[in-house]
Write an enzyme that holds these catalytic residues in place. Structure first.
Site, PDB file in Angstrom:
ATOM      1  N   ILE A  53      42.995  33.506  32.665  1.00  0.00           N
ATOM      2  CA  ILE A  53      41.806  33.894  33.412  1.00  0.00           C
ATOM      3  C   ILE A  53      42.207  34.322  34.822  1.00  0.00           C
ATOM      4  O   ILE A  53      42.807  33.537  35.545  1.00  0.00           O
ATOM      5  CB  ILE A  53      40.816  32.714  33.483  1.00  0.00           C
ATOM      6  CG1 ILE A  53      40.320  32.416  32.079  1.00  0.00           C
ATOM      7  CG2 ILE A  53      39.659  33.047  34.397  1.00  0.00           C
ATOM      8  CD1 ILE A  53      39.401  31.230  32.036  1.00  0.00           C
ATOM      9  N   PRO A  54      41.926  35.538  35.191  1.00  0.00           N
ATOM     10  CA  PRO A  54      42.316  36.043  36.528  1.00  0.00           C
ATOM     11  C   PRO A  54      41.461  35.444  37.628  1.00  0.00           C
ATOM     12  O   PRO A  54      40.722  36.140  38.289  1.00  0.00           O
ATOM     13  CB  PRO A  54      42.095  37.551  36.395  1.00  0.00           C
ATOM     14  CG  PRO A  54      41.052  37.713  35.337  1.00  0.00           C
ATOM     15  CD  PRO A  54      41.209  36.547  34.404  1.00  0.00           C
ATOM     16  N   CYS A  55      41.592  34.174  37.815  1.00  0.00           N
ATOM     17  CA  CYS A  55      40.781  33.516  38.842  1.00  0.00           C
ATOM     18  C   CYS A  55      41.154  34.039  40.219  1.00  0.00           C
ATOM     19  O   CYS A  55      40.399  33.907  41.155  1.00  0.00           O
ATOM     20  CB  CYS A  55      40.986  32.003  38.790  1.00  0.00           C
ATOM     21  SG  CYS A  55      41.918  31.417  37.414  1.00  0.00           S
ATOM     22  N   HIS A  56      42.316  34.618  40.324  1.00  0.00           N
ATOM     23  CA  HIS A  56      42.755  35.097  41.630  1.00  0.00           C
ATOM     24  C   HIS A  56      41.997  36.356  42.034  1.00  0.00           C
ATOM     25  O   HIS A  56      42.076  36.793  43.162  1.00  0.00           O
ATOM     26  CB  HIS A  56      44.253  35.363  41.602  1.00  0.00           C
ATOM     27  CG  HIS A  56      44.670  36.306  40.552  1.00  0.00           C
ATOM     28  ND1 HIS A  56      44.961  35.892  39.261  1.00  0.00           N
ATOM     29  CD2 HIS A  56      44.811  37.650  40.565  1.00  0.00           C
ATOM     30  CE1 HIS A  56      45.290  36.969  38.558  1.00  0.00           C
ATOM     31  NE2 HIS A  56      45.198  38.040  39.312  1.00  0.00           N
ATOM     32  N   ARG A  57      41.279  36.942  41.079  1.00  0.00           N
ATOM     33  CA  ARG A  57      40.499  38.135  41.420  1.00  0.00           C
ATOM     34  C   ARG A  57      39.119  37.745  41.893  1.00  0.00           C
ATOM     35  O   ARG A  57      38.310  38.592  42.204  1.00  0.00           O
ATOM     36  CB  ARG A  57      40.389  39.039  40.203  1.00  0.00           C
ATOM     37  CG  ARG A  57      41.714  39.663  39.889  1.00  0.00           C
ATOM     38  CD  ARG A  57      41.579  40.715  38.807  1.00  0.00           C
ATOM     39  NE  ARG A  57      42.844  40.776  38.102  1.00  0.00           N
ATOM     40  CZ  ARG A  57      42.942  41.105  36.826  1.00  0.00           C
ATOM     41  NH1 ARG A  57      41.882  41.418  36.145  1.00  0.00           N
ATOM     42  NH2 ARG A  57      44.109  41.143  36.267  1.00  0.00           N
TER      43      ARG A  57
END
Length: 93
Positions: free
Chosen positions: A52-56
């Site tokens: 999951i691209p939580c950094h986005r």
DNA sequence: CAAACTATTCAGC
DNA sequence: GCTGAATAGTTTG
């Protein structure tokens, strides 16, 4: 996995490379514009932080919010994705 | 079910 | 720029 979390995950995973979305935006898309905090909570307790691209997902006002692996990594990943985007934009590597 | 917690956001100074 | 208040869902007991 709660329904709201599901939506949030879907939305977050739909974020394109090099792009960022704010917690507010994600919450809004999830149908709960005032649940931006819940979004953060969910991302924090997300089942698979790596897929999951939580950094986005960042805070508003061009801030970064938080990250499981640390803000440092988040910044790095964002920068990296920017480069990746550039690579994808160019026809030759 | 209720209370506590939070990777937030907005208004006021 | 920082502090305080408000909102909404997850998690834990």
């Amino acid at each position: 996995m709660t329904p709201f979390a599901k939506k949030v995950y879907k939305i977050v995973t739909e974020i394109p490379i090099g792009e960022v979305r704010t917690y507010k935006l994600v919450a809004q898309k999830a149908g709960k514009p005032r649940a931006y905090r819940a979004v953060g909570q969910i991302l924090k307790h997300n089942p698979y932080p790596l897929i999951i691209p939580c950094h986005r997902v960042v805070a508003s006002n061009n801030k970064l919010g938080g990250y499981i692996f640390g803000l440092k990594k988040k910044k790095l990943l964002l920068d990296l994705e920017k480069e990746i985007k550039q690579c994808l934009a160019s026809k030759r590597y």
